[in-house]
Scaffold this active site. Structure first.
Site, PDB file in Angstrom:
ATOM      1  N   ASP A 171      -1.753  -0.847  13.636  1.00 24.70           N
ATOM      2  CA  ASP A 171      -1.979  -0.072  12.424  1.00 24.70           C
ATOM      3  C   ASP A 171      -1.854   1.367  12.893  1.00 24.70           C
ATOM      4  O   ASP A 171      -2.795   1.926  13.440  1.00 24.70           O
ATOM      5  CB  ASP A 171      -3.369  -0.372  11.869  1.00 24.70           C
ATOM      6  CG  ASP A 171      -3.681   0.487  10.651  1.00 24.70           C
ATOM      7  OD1 ASP A 171      -4.777   0.341  10.077  1.00 24.70           O
ATOM      8  OD2 ASP A 171      -2.832   1.328  10.283  1.00 24.70           O
TER       9      ASP A 171
ATOM     10  N   GLU B  97      -5.834  -5.214  12.217  1.00 24.10           N
ATOM     11  CA  GLU B  97      -7.105  -4.532  11.944  1.00 24.10           C
ATOM     12  C   GLU B  97      -8.276  -5.434  12.360  1.00 24.10           C
ATOM     13  O   GLU B  97      -8.995  -5.144  13.311  1.00 24.10           O
ATOM     14  CB  GLU B  97      -7.212  -4.152  10.456  1.00 24.10           C
ATOM     15  CG  GLU B  97      -6.254  -3.028  10.064  1.00 24.10           C
ATOM     16  CD  GLU B  97      -6.275  -2.697   8.589  1.00 24.10           C
ATOM     17  OE1 GLU B  97      -6.164  -3.598   7.745  1.00 24.10           O
ATOM     18  OE2 GLU B  97      -6.398  -1.495   8.263  1.00 24.10           O
TER      19      GLU B  97
ATOM     20  N   LEU C  17      -1.723   4.292  11.559  1.00 21.73           N
ATOM     21  CA  LEU C  17      -2.618   5.299  11.021  1.00 21.73           C
ATOM     22  C   LEU C  17      -3.589   4.593  10.068  1.00 21.73           C
ATOM     23  O   LEU C  17      -3.208   4.170   8.977  1.00 21.73           O
ATOM     24  CB  LEU C  17      -1.818   6.385  10.278  1.00 21.73           C
ATOM     25  CG  LEU C  17      -2.445   7.781  10.139  1.00 21.73           C
ATOM     26  CD1 LEU C  17      -3.570   7.767   9.127  1.00 21.73           C
ATOM     27  CD2 LEU C  17      -2.925   8.321  11.469  1.00 21.73           C
ATOM     28  N   ASP C  18      -4.825   4.470  10.532  1.00 24.45           N
ATOM     29  CA  ASP C  18      -5.855   3.783   9.730  1.00 24.45           C
ATOM     30  C   ASP C  18      -6.732   4.818   9.038  1.00 24.45           C
ATOM     31  O   ASP C  18      -7.086   5.828   9.624  1.00 24.45           O
ATOM     32  CB  ASP C  18      -6.714   2.910  10.664  1.00 24.45           C
ATOM     33  CG  ASP C  18      -7.862   2.275   9.908  1.00 24.45           C
ATOM     34  OD1 ASP C  18      -7.599   1.410   9.052  1.00 24.45           O
ATOM     35  OD2 ASP C  18      -9.012   2.674  10.138  1.00 24.45           O
TER      36      ASP C  18
ATOM     37  N   ASP D 198       1.555   8.250   8.063  1.00 25.83           N
ATOM     38  CA  ASP D 198       1.699   6.811   8.369  1.00 25.83           C
ATOM     39  C   ASP D 198       3.048   6.566   9.046  1.00 25.83           C
ATOM     40  O   ASP D 198       3.153   5.883  10.065  1.00 25.83           O
ATOM     41  CB  ASP D 198       1.649   5.975   7.075  1.00 25.83           C
ATOM     42  CG  ASP D 198       0.260   5.818   6.474  1.00 25.83           C
ATOM     43  OD1 ASP D 198       0.132   5.918   5.240  1.00 25.83           O
ATOM     44  OD2 ASP D 198      -0.700   5.604   7.253  1.00 25.83           O
TER      45      ASP D 198
ATOM     46  N   ASP E 274       0.840  -1.210   0.000  1.00 26.62           N
ATOM     47  CA  ASP E 274       0.000   0.000   0.000  1.00 26.62           C
ATOM     48  C   ASP E 274       0.868   1.250   0.000  1.00 26.62           C
ATOM     49  O   ASP E 274       1.961   1.255   0.603  1.00 26.62           O
ATOM     50  CB  ASP E 274      -0.878   0.020   1.268  1.00 26.62           C
ATOM     51  CG  ASP E 274      -1.942  -1.076   1.230  1.00 26.62           C
ATOM     52  OD1 ASP E 274      -2.227  -1.580   0.117  1.00 26.62           O
ATOM     53  OD2 ASP E 274      -2.458  -1.445   2.299  1.00 26.62           O
TER      54      ASP E 274
ATOM     55  N   GLU F 273       1.843  -2.262  10.533  1.00 21.89           N
ATOM     56  CA  GLU F 273       1.510  -2.234   9.110  1.00 21.89           C
ATOM     57  C   GLU F 273       2.653  -1.620   8.317  1.00 21.89           C
ATOM     58  O   GLU F 273       2.887  -1.954   7.159  1.00 21.89           O
ATOM     59  CB  GLU F 273       0.236  -1.414   8.882  1.00 21.89           C
ATOM     60  CG  GLU F 273      -0.128  -1.281   7.401  1.00 21.89           C
ATOM     61  CD  GLU F 273      -1.261  -0.312   7.146  1.00 21.89           C
ATOM     62  OE1 GLU F 273      -1.846   0.220   8.109  1.00 21.89           O
ATOM     63  OE2 GLU F 273      -1.579  -0.099   5.966  1.00 21.89           O
ATOM     64  N   GLU F 274       3.376  -0.716   8.943  1.00 23.44           N
ATOM     65  CA  GLU F 274       4.425   0.034   8.226  1.00 23.44           C
ATOM     66  C   GLU F 274       5.814  -0.597   8.342  1.00 23.44           C
ATOM     67  O   GLU F 274       6.792  -0.010   7.875  1.00 23.44           O
ATOM     68  CB  GLU F 274       4.461   1.486   8.730  1.00 23.44           C
ATOM     69  CG  GLU F 274       3.125   2.196   8.739  1.00 23.44           C
ATOM     70  CD  GLU F 274       2.362   2.096   7.409  1.00 23.44           C
ATOM     71  OE1 GLU F 274       1.122   2.124   7.440  1.00 23.44           O
ATOM     72  OE2 GLU F 274       3.013   1.983   6.353  1.00 23.44           O
TER      73      GLU F 274
HETATM   74  O1  LIG Z   1     -10.393   2.611  -0.046  1.00 25.10           O
HETATM   75  P1  LIG Z   1     -11.270   1.410   0.187  1.00 25.10           P
HETATM   76  O2  LIG Z   1     -10.998   0.251  -0.761  1.00 25.10           O
HETATM   77  O3  LIG Z   1     -12.714   1.761   0.287  1.00 25.10           O
HETATM   78  O4  LIG Z   1     -10.815   0.822   1.612  1.00 25.10           O
HETATM   79  C1  LIG Z   1     -11.035   1.586   2.784  1.00 25.10           C
HETATM   80  C2  LIG Z   1     -10.451   0.785   3.889  1.00 25.10           C
HETATM   81  O5  LIG Z   1      -9.034   0.820   3.751  1.00 25.10           O
HETATM   82  C3  LIG Z   1      -8.442   1.286   4.946  1.00 25.10           C
HETATM   83  O6  LIG Z   1      -8.145   2.669   4.844  1.00 25.10           O
HETATM   84  C4  LIG Z   1      -7.175   0.454   5.150  1.00 25.10           C
HETATM   85  O7  LIG Z   1      -6.481   0.923   6.250  1.00 25.10           O
HETATM   86  P2  LIG Z   1      -5.142   1.780   6.078  1.00 25.10           P
HETATM   87  O8  LIG Z   1      -5.542   3.166   5.742  1.00 25.10           O
HETATM   88  O9  LIG Z   1      -4.492   1.659   7.436  1.00 25.10           O
HETATM   89  O10 LIG Z   1      -4.302   1.136   5.012  1.00 25.10           O
HETATM   90  C5  LIG Z   1      -9.506   1.104   6.048  1.00 25.10           C
HETATM   91  O11 LIG Z   1      -9.380   2.025   7.090  1.00 25.10           O
HETATM   92  C6  LIG Z   1     -10.783   1.345   5.269  1.00 25.10           C
HETATM   93  O12 LIG Z   1     -11.883   0.655   5.829  1.00 25.10           O
HETATM   94 MG   LIG Z   2      -5.933   0.373   8.427  1.00 24.89          MG
HETATM   95 MG   LIG Z   3      -2.692   2.143   8.227  1.00 25.62          MG
END
Ligand SMILES: O=P(O)(O)OC[C@H]1O[C@](O)(COP(=O)(O)O)[C@@H](O)[C@@H]1O
Ligand SMILES: [Mg+2]
Ligand SMILES: [Mg+2]
Length: 330
Positions: A98, A260, A100-101, A57, A51, A79-80
């Site tokens: 994680d 997650e 920064l989610d 992040d 990603d 995650e990082e």
């Molecule tokens: O952009 P999409 O495919 O809708 O996915 C959104 C999902 O991806 C995420 O952002 C993944 O988490 P990260 O931002 O930590 O990579 C979730 O928080 C969220 O539910």
């Molecule tokens: Mg996340």
């Molecule tokens: Mg993240």
């Protein structure tokens, strides 16, 4: 004497240094987000999962790693970070995070978060993290929203702490219970054509509204921040789905099991809800690699069970045109 960062009265003694460190780092990150410059959303690389990495992040990862180094944490997985890191050889805890989610929302001032799962430390990183999900001893998240809050479980209910003006997370709810009375589903509907037939049938039936098999009208939400969706569902019920889909790399969905799905599932079950991979309970899974992905469905237990049942329906019934599902009347 370290400054107080969180009310500790309802935190198990052996986890207080960890929770104080997480609260301190969370408070610092909240201040960075609240006053940060535009560079927080700048692309700076890619992580182990492939990603895109944003500046925030990496800053969040550094912040939590440094904070946990002095909090009794032996193993740190993120995650990082490609691999787990040993922080304190004397530590008795293993923390997966994680940092920064919801990264796609950094530049849009939408709620984002930090998610953490805690296990007992074993002699190796592998033994500490590659294990049954149920061996988690703590799971939680921090949400950086209009109100910064930490929601956490130690296996005896779900507690909510709100960040007060003095910079301390104060206990505001000692036992959150997931309401069962909501007709809201959260899914990224732009992926409809990539979903399996049972998932399409489940969403079709929600969209069919009062005239359809569910005999109710539904509302939809999609924030693209797992933490924000989880906080809404813990607060007013509903269901979240990030299923597997046919896109390359999404065969197991998008979200990661260790840092997650596992902590979110722990919280949701502790609040009386359910969490699955669309068929089996997340808490019954075994983690086999740090960054493995899993489909994730969570929310009120009845709704999550219904999604699993759609996967058991005979092929003849998995047709969006089918009127009243043989298994469910409404
Ligand atoms: O952009 P999409 O495919 O809708 O996915 C959104 C999902 O991806 C995420 O952002 C993944 O988490 P990260 O931002 O930590 O990579 C979730 O928080 C969220 O539910
Ligand atoms: Mg996340
Ligand atoms: Mg993240």
């Amino acid at each position: 004497m370290t400054a107080e960062t969180i009310d500790t009265g309802r935190i198990p003694a052996e986890l207080r240094p960890l929770m104080q460190a997480l609260a301190g780092a969370g408070g610092a990150l909240e201040r960075i987000i609240r006053s940060g410059s535009g560079e927080l959303g700048a692309a700076v690389g890619t992580n182990a999962g492939g990603d895109g990495q944003k500046a925030l992040d990496v800053m969040a990862d550094d912040l939590f790693r440094d904070a946990l180094a002095g909090a009794g944490v032996r193993w740190f997985a993120s995650e990082e970070q490609d691999d787990a890191i040993e922080l304190d050889p004397q530590g008795r805890l293993a923390v997966a995070i994680d940092p920064l989610d919801g990264s796609s929302n950094i530049d849009t001032n939408v709620s984002i978060g930090t998610i953490f799962a805690v296990f007992p430390a074993e002699a190796s990183a592998e033994a500490s993290f590659l294990r049954p999900v149920r061996q988690q001893i703590c799971g939680g998240y921090i949400i950086y929203g209009p109100r910064c809050a930490m929601v956490v479980t130690f296996g005896d209910g779900v507690q909510q702490y709100a960040l007060a003006a003095d910079g301390v997370f104060r206990l505001v709810e000692s036992r959150m219970v997931l309401p069962d009375c909501s007709f809201e589903f959260a899914i990224n509907a732009s992926n409809y054509r990539h979903w399996s037939r049972p998932i399409r049938a489940y969403i079709d039936d929600c969209l069919a509204g009062i005239e359809g098999p569910r005999e109710a009208n539904f509302n939809m939400r999609w924030i693209a921040s797992l933490v924000a969706e989880a906080h809404r569902i813990l607060t007013r019920g509903g269901i979240f789905l990030y299923p597997a889909d046919a896109r390359k790399g999404y065969e197991k969905g998008r979200l990661r099991l260790l840092y997650e799905a596992a902590p979110i599932a722990f919280l949701i079950e502790q609040a009386g809800g359910g969490a699955s991979d669309a068929s089996e309970a997340i808490l019954d899974q075994r983690i086999t690699s740090l960054h493995q992905r899993t489909p994730l469905v969570f929310g009120s237990a009845e709704k999550v069970a219904r999604v699993s049942a759609y996967h058991d329906l005979p092929e003849t019934e998995i047709s969006a045109l089918f009127g009243h599902r043989g298994l469910f009347r409404a």
